[in-house]
Each structure stands twice: as C-alpha cells, then as structure tokens.
Design an enzyme around this catalytic site. Structure first.
Site, short mmCIF file in Angstrom:
data_model
loop_
_atom_site.label_atom_id
_atom_site.label_comp_id
_atom_site.label_asym_id
_atom_site.label_seq_id
_atom_site.Cartn_x
_atom_site.Cartn_y
_atom_site.Cartn_z
N TYR A 32 -2.65 -14.14 -1.29
CA TYR A 32 -3.48 -14.61 -2.00
C TYR A 32 -3.80 -14.19 -3.07
O TYR A 32 -3.44 -12.75 -3.17
CB TYR A 32 -4.74 -15.29 -1.17
CG TYR A 32 -5.68 -14.17 -1.05
CD1 TYR A 32 -6.84 -14.15 -1.90
CD2 TYR A 32 -5.72 -13.20 -0.07
CE1 TYR A 32 -7.84 -12.84 -1.74
CE2 TYR A 32 -6.55 -11.92 0.00
CZ TYR A 32 -7.81 -12.17 -0.87
OH TYR A 32 -8.46 -10.74 -0.57
N ARG A 51 1.36 -9.33 -9.00
CA ARG A 51 0.84 -8.74 -7.89
C ARG A 51 1.03 -9.90 -6.56
O ARG A 51 1.75 -9.69 -5.40
CB ARG A 51 -0.60 -8.24 -7.80
CG ARG A 51 -1.12 -7.77 -6.44
CD ARG A 51 -2.24 -7.06 -6.63
NE ARG A 51 -3.23 -8.08 -6.77
CZ ARG A 51 -4.67 -7.89 -6.87
NH1 ARG A 51 -5.26 -6.85 -6.76
NH2 ARG A 51 -5.47 -9.07 -7.14
N ARG A 99 4.53 -23.18 16.78
CA ARG A 99 3.93 -21.90 17.00
C ARG A 99 4.91 -21.00 17.53
O ARG A 99 5.09 -21.07 18.72
CB ARG A 99 2.33 -21.82 17.51
CG ARG A 99 1.62 -20.84 17.70
CD ARG A 99 0.41 -20.84 18.07
NE ARG A 99 -0.48 -19.76 17.80
CZ ARG A 99 -0.51 -18.73 18.58
NH1 ARG A 99 0.14 -18.32 19.50
NH2 ARG A 99 -1.27 -17.72 17.99
N HIS A 101 5.43 -16.49 17.37
CA HIS A 101 5.03 -15.12 16.47
C HIS A 101 6.20 -14.72 15.49
O HIS A 101 6.10 -14.14 14.69
CB HIS A 101 4.79 -14.06 17.44
CG HIS A 101 3.22 -14.04 18.35
ND1 HIS A 101 3.12 -14.92 19.22
CD2 HIS A 101 2.18 -13.35 17.92
CE1 HIS A 101 1.87 -14.98 19.40
NE2 HIS A 101 1.21 -13.89 18.61
N LYS A 146 -1.75 -8.14 -0.44
CA LYS A 146 -3.17 -8.89 -0.35
C LYS A 146 -2.96 -10.12 0.52
O LYS A 146 -2.56 -11.28 -0.04
CB LYS A 146 -3.40 -9.38 -2.05
CG LYS A 146 -4.64 -9.76 -2.21
CD LYS A 146 -5.02 -9.95 -3.65
CE LYS A 146 -6.43 -10.70 -3.92
NZ LYS A 146 -7.54 -9.65 -3.57
N GLU A 178 -11.75 2.33 -0.25
CA GLU A 178 -11.85 1.56 -1.27
C GLU A 178 -13.16 0.57 -0.58
O GLU A 178 -13.54 0.85 0.60
CB GLU A 178 -10.98 0.48 -1.52
CG GLU A 178 -10.39 -0.33 -0.58
CD GLU A 178 -9.25 -1.20 -0.76
OE1 GLU A 178 -9.05 -1.40 -2.13
OE2 GLU A 178 -8.47 -1.46 0.06
N LEU A 202 -5.89 -1.86 -1.99
CA LEU A 202 -5.33 -2.72 -2.86
C LEU A 202 -5.30 -2.08 -4.23
O LEU A 202 -6.01 -1.44 -4.82
CB LEU A 202 -5.92 -3.85 -2.71
CG LEU A 202 -5.47 -5.06 -3.49
CD1 LEU A 202 -4.24 -5.46 -2.92
CD2 LEU A 202 -6.36 -6.18 -3.47
#
Length: 290
Positions: A32, A51, A99, A101, A146, A178, A202
C-alpha cells in the site's frame, strides 16, 4: 457522491467491492501507499509511486499499470472527489484465488483499490510537539516493504494510544529503528541523525525530503544506527511521516526531551518542509512557521 478506484476504473465508492477470497483480505498479501494532498495536488507523488512499485516487486506482484497510468488515475480521483487537504490511500493485492498459502497459478489479476480522505494538517501538534513511548520492535525483518502486514505496528500504536501518546518509538535490542508509523530523528550538537534506510525500517518519503533539505542547507546530517541512550540524551527529537510531516517529540516515556519544547533545528526543518510543500502544491492556508 464519493468515488474510488477499483482495478483501473473510477466508480462510486459504495460500489467498490472485493472478493472474500482476495489474498489481501486472507493473507495480507499486498502492498500500500498513502500520499498527501495539499491544495488538491499530490505531494511527492512520483516518489510514492516509485516506492509502491518497488514494494510490489519485492513480493513478486507485477504492476498491471504504468506509473503514468497510476498517476493519472490518482489525480483524476482527487479531482472528482474535490479533495483539497487530505490523503489518497491505495493498495494492491495479489488478487482473488482459492485459499492456498503458495502463490496462485499464473493468470490471477492483482486487485488495485484507492480512495481519498479529508485529513487536515496537525498544526497544533506541529507547534507544541508530541509525547511518545519506547517499545521493543517485534516486527518482521523486511520493514522496507510497505506491506499490508501491519499487526506489529498496530499493537505498538495501540500501546502508545493507551498511554495518551502520539507514537511508539521502537528498538531492536539497544538500537532505535523507527516509530510504529514514522521515521525517527535525533539532533545532537547540531547534527541530525536518523537510522539508515535498510530492511529494518521503511524508507520514508518524508524522511528523504528532510535529508535533502539538510544537504541543501547548512544542517549536517548522518544516516547511521543510534542507541536508546543517544535518543534519551539528544538535544532534539522529531519524527516524520506523510501525515505528520516534521513532528517535534517533546517527551519520551514521560521524560522531557531537553526543556520539553521543539528545538531550533526541528523548527528550521519545519520551515524548509513547508517551503517544499508550497513549491510543489501552492501556498498553505495554515502554516506552522510564519
């Protein structure tokens, strides 16, 4: 009517739905970005989209849109929603599939969504500074991506909120990394110090703007690891993020940073940051530094 982006189309937000087997919902399998909007213009848009692409590539999701196409979509979304001061949130997942993995078979189309939200500048906090707490950094070892996997960040942010604090400053052993949703800076003897952009943090867009401002001025800056002891003995401390800008930290674990007020270098960087906003997006109606 409010609009959102769903898979390359701008539609009524109330109609924007995703499959219950979307891998972002079931696994956090996606990435995101949050981009600040000032005066109807996206701030550091290119850096955020770069990014976004890098994070996607890091987890083997291929962007089905060019950077130019994404930029055009986001700018149109901001215009259609008549957003003047706020954020654009965008995320992309690996897509919907039964579904499992392991990655689904090829041919699954990634799911892209984006929407806008009004978000005023936190002017009062920028002027007075904020309180923080120290916490162990329990997150995974690829914080440079991210990703949608934010549970460690959420737990830290909640602990800060429970103590009426703005942010949690995280550390691995004695090294400060951070904040739960921000980068951390200290100032000692006139030198600005912040953790290097490696997998433990990040690579913040606002962090990079601040470093560029330091390099372009007379402020000395170092990207290097620093300790909890250095944090506690710093002359000034501040955090940075897309929504918090250059935010002074005046208290850590109920201990004041120096005299408990924003320091002169933090103030100078706030002024330089506001100038950069105005350079890219026009005059600010509510300035911190006048």
């Amino acid at each position: 009517m409010e609009f959102a982006i769903l898979n390359g189309s701008i539609i009524n937000r109330s109609e924007a739905k995703v499959d219950i087997e979307d891998r972002g919902y079931q696994f956090g399998d996606g990435v995101y970005e949050v981009i600040r909007v000032y005066n109807g213009k996206l701030f550091t848009e290119n850096e955020h989209l770069a990014r976004f692409g890098k994070s996607s590539e890091s987890i083997d999701i291929s962007l089905p849109y060019s950077v130019t196409e994404l930029a055009n979509l986001l700018e149109e979304l901001v215009l259609k929603n008549d957003l003047q001061m706020g954020i654009v949130y965008m995320q992309m997942t690996r897509g919907a599939a039964p579904r499992n993995h392991a990655y689904p078979a090829k041919g699954i189309t990634p799911t892209l969504v984006a929407y806008t939200k009004e978000f005023p500048r936190p002017v009062d906090s920028l002027q007075t500074g904020v309180k923080t707490i120290l916490l162990d950094d329990i997150r995974w070892l690829r914080c440079d991506i991210k990703s949608l996997n934010l549970l460690g960040n959420l737990l830290a942010k909640q602990k800060a909120a429970e103590q009426a604090c703005y942010e949690a400053i995280q550390h691995r052993s004695e090294t400060v990394t951070e904040g739960s949703s921000s980068n951390i800076f200290i100032v000692k003897n006139g030198v600005v110090i912040t953790h290097p952009s490696d997998p433990f943090i990040l690579k913040g867009i606002t962090k990079d703007v601040i470093i560029q401002q330091c390099l372009a001025s007379t402020i000395q800056v170092e990207e290097r690891p620093f300790s909890i002891e250095e944090l506690q003995q710093a002359d000034e401390v501040f955090l940075s993020s897309t929504t918090s800008e250059v935010m002074p930290i005046v208290e850590i674990d109920r201990n004041r940073v120096k005299n408990g007020t924003p320091g002169p270098i933090t103030r100078k960087l706030q002024a330089l940051f506001e100038k950069e906003i105005e350079k890219q997006c026009g005059a600010l109606p509510d300035k911190v530094i006048v």
